[in-house]
Design an enzyme around this catalytic site. Structure first.
Site, PDB file in Angstrom:
ATOM      1  N   LYS A   1      -9.256  98.134 -37.719  1.00 34.00           N
ATOM      2  CA  LYS A   1      -7.963  98.569 -37.177  1.00 34.00           C
ATOM      3  C   LYS A   1      -8.200  99.361 -35.916  1.00 34.00           C
ATOM      4  CE  LYS A   1      -3.505  98.998 -37.453  1.00 34.00           C
ATOM      5  NZ  LYS A   1      -3.489  98.521 -36.047  1.00 34.00           N
TER       6      LYS A   1
ATOM      7  N   LYS B   1     -11.436 108.064 -37.823  1.00 32.80           N
ATOM      8  CA  LYS B   1     -10.030 108.498 -37.823  1.00 32.80           C
ATOM      9  C   LYS B   1      -9.269 107.975 -39.047  1.00 32.80           C
ATOM     10  CE  LYS B   1      -8.312 107.839 -33.771  1.00 32.80           C
ATOM     11  NZ  LYS B   1      -7.692 107.213 -32.565  1.00 32.80           N
TER      12      LYS B   1
ATOM     13  N   LYS C   1     -11.750  98.161 -32.091  1.00 33.50           N
ATOM     14  CA  LYS C   1     -11.076  98.426 -30.814  1.00 33.50           C
ATOM     15  C   LYS C   1     -11.319  97.262 -29.890  1.00 33.50           C
ATOM     16  CE  LYS C   1      -8.959 101.952 -28.674  1.00 33.50           C
ATOM     17  NZ  LYS C   1      -8.323 103.133 -29.321  1.00 33.50           N
TER      18      LYS C   1
ATOM     19  N   ASN D   1       2.072 107.610 -23.180  1.00 28.52           N
ATOM     20  CA  ASN D   1       2.767 107.649 -24.469  1.00 28.52           C
ATOM     21  C   ASN D   1       2.500 108.956 -25.232  1.00 28.52           C
ATOM     22  OD1 ASN D   1       2.414 107.208 -27.542  1.00 28.52           O
ATOM     23  ND2 ASN D   1       3.956 105.705 -26.977  1.00 28.52           N
TER      24      ASN D   1
ATOM     25  N   SER E   1       0.943 102.915 -37.784  1.00 24.47           N
ATOM     26  CA  SER E   1       0.559 101.497 -37.726  1.00 24.47           C
ATOM     27  C   SER E   1       0.330 100.962 -39.145  1.00 24.47           C
ATOM     28  CB  SER E   1      -0.739 101.331 -36.926  1.00 24.47           C
ATOM     29  OG  SER E   1      -0.469 101.211 -35.556  1.00 24.47           O
TER      30      SER E   1
HETATM   31  N1  GLU Z   1      -4.695 103.181 -30.067  1.00 22.62           N
HETATM   32  C1  GLU Z   1      -4.360 104.138 -31.077  1.00 22.62           C
HETATM   33  C2  GLU Z   1      -5.575 104.984 -31.419  1.00 22.62           C
HETATM   34  O1  GLU Z   1      -6.471 105.148 -30.617  1.00 22.62           O
HETATM   35  C3  GLU Z   1      -3.687 103.511 -32.295  1.00 22.62           C
HETATM   36  C4  GLU Z   1      -4.488 102.466 -33.008  1.00 22.62           C
HETATM   37  C5  GLU Z   1      -3.699 101.718 -34.082  1.00 22.62           C
HETATM   38  O2  GLU Z   1      -2.543 102.018 -34.287  1.00 22.62           O
HETATM   39  O3  GLU Z   1      -4.305 100.836 -34.696  1.00 22.62           O
HETATM   40  O4  GLU Z   1      -5.641 105.589 -32.451  1.00 22.62           O
END
Ligand code: GLU
Length: 393
Positions: free
Chosen positions: A59, A83, A95, A210, A338
């Site tokens: 994710k 995270k 990512k 954002n 998410s």
């Molecule tokens: N890009 C965001 C982050 O760095 C969200 C990633 C997501 O929602 O999967 O945490």
């Protein structure tokens, strides 16, 4: 890796798990042509790093930025794994990104780029495999193109292949503001320990995308004075506090914050030297260098960006007694919602914003409490504590 090693040592993490987290499970690199508006084809280079699936499907977001390279995507994918574990959702870490300046592309070009990239990585993503989302310069509209192209390829509905979509395409209420909103919940969980009351706490926000816009709005709404903001084009100050909703409108209209009525422009040095209660880095990696950390006078660093503090700067903050509330906790509200979007898609449901925010707050409060307690138990920084919480999971 230095962050991982320090936490692993504190809890005697089994060598096997340590090793598994040293490298991504899989790295995908793609080159693909996109037809530009002038009829010519241009090649782009993109990545998807699938770092860890120990706790669930990969994710993490997709970034469109000129600075995107493999090392950056790997680091960001690793932080996603940590995270998701900190905020305790059953997802792994991944990512992706494409190296380009999206502002140079027309909307039609951006759509063709997104669809071409989706085709290039389609066999490696999926609702139970790897679930992308927005990140720097990627929007709900871009996520909609991605899901549309993916569904065409697989030939059946598959909304849960990506999160951060627009509401009409299966996006979740509250996802757009989730990163900043979640960060404010974290701040509230920590603020009493550090004596940061609204009347006496000046806030400085670096980065006005954002995450930066929403955290500024949250502080503003809760009666804090947000005195300075910077975006990629410049920094501004108003000692009495900036009118953040008006600043957001101003930025939307002119795509920069410089020249905002009632504010004055600041140099970089002035900006990073401002005396404040909370400094919230909300842009890219390595913003807070050793030199800046040495000169900053803030009482807390609240990391909304991923990796904004270099390891050297981290050591300086520690030595100077400035608490750093880390990215892997602070900005985890984005991926948390998410996950809620993914759940709604899987169950064919659409929840109210209220329901989403209640669940988000629960997740953030729990994670914040665990990180604070772990920091106390081991006598370590909040960052190391967050890593320990994640590694134990
Ligand atoms: N890009 C965001 C982050 O760095 C969200 C990633 C997501 O929602 O999967 O945490």
């Amino acid at each position: 890796m230095a962050q991982l090693a320090a936490a692993a040592q504190t809890i005697n993490l089994p060598a096997e798990i340590f090793q598994r987290l040293q490298k991504p499970e899989r790295v995908i690199e793609v080159d693909f042509p996109v037809k530009m508006d002038n009829g010519a084809s241009r090649f782009f280079h993109g990545y998807r790093v699938q770092y860890s699936s120990l706790r669930g499907p990969y994710k993490g977001g997709l970034r469109f930025h000129a600075q995107v390279d493999l090392d950056e995507v790997k680091a960001l994918a690793f932080w996603m794994a940590i995270k998701c574990a900190v905020v305790n959702i059953p997802m792994g870490g991944g990512k992706g990104g494409i190296t380009l300046n999206p502002k140079e592309l027309s909307v039609a070009e951006l759509e063709r780029l997104t669809r071409a990239f989706t085709r290039a990585i389609a066999d490696t993503i999926g609702p139970d495999k790897d679930v992308p989302a927005p990140d720097v310069n990627t929007t709900p509209q871009i996520m909609d193109w991605l899901v549309d192209e993916y569904e065409k390829m697989v030939g059946h509905p598959a909304r849960a292949v990506v999160t951060g979509k627009t509401i009409s395409q299966g996006g979740s209420e509250g996802r757009g503001r989730a990163t900043g909103q979640g960060a404010f919940y974290v701040f509230e969980a920590f603020r009493a320990r550090h004596n940061l009351a609204p009347e006496t706490t000046r806030v400085v926000v670096h980065g006005f995308g954002n995450a930066g816009q929403e955290i500024a709005r949250q502080f503003f709404t809760h009666g804090y004075r947000v005195v300075a903001v910077a975006d990629s084009k410049g920094a501004i100050l108003n000692d009495n506090g900036l009118d953040i909703p008006a600043l957001i409108d101003f930025k939307k209209a002119g795509s920069k914050i410089a020249g905002f009525p009632g504010s004055r422009d600041l140099s970089d040095d002035e900006f990073f030297g401002l005396e404040c209660g909370v400094f919230a880095p909300s842009s890219l990696e390595n913003t807070l260098t050793a030199e800046r950390a040495q000169n900053m006078t803030c009482r807390m660093v609240l990391e909304l960006a991923n990796g904004p503090t270099t390891p050297e700067a981290d050591a300086i903050f520690k030595q100077r007694g400035v608490p750093v509330v880390p990215d892997v906790l602070v900005n985890s509200g984005g991926v948390a919602v998410s996950y809620l979007e993914w759940l709604q898609n899987k169950q064919g449901e659409h929840w109210s914003e209220e329901r989403v925010l209640v669940q988000l707050k629960e997740l953030m409060d729990k994670a914040s409490g665990e990180v604070a307690a772990t920091a106390e138990k081991f006598g370590v920084s909040y960052r190391q504590a967050a890593f320990i919480v994640a590694l134990e999971r």
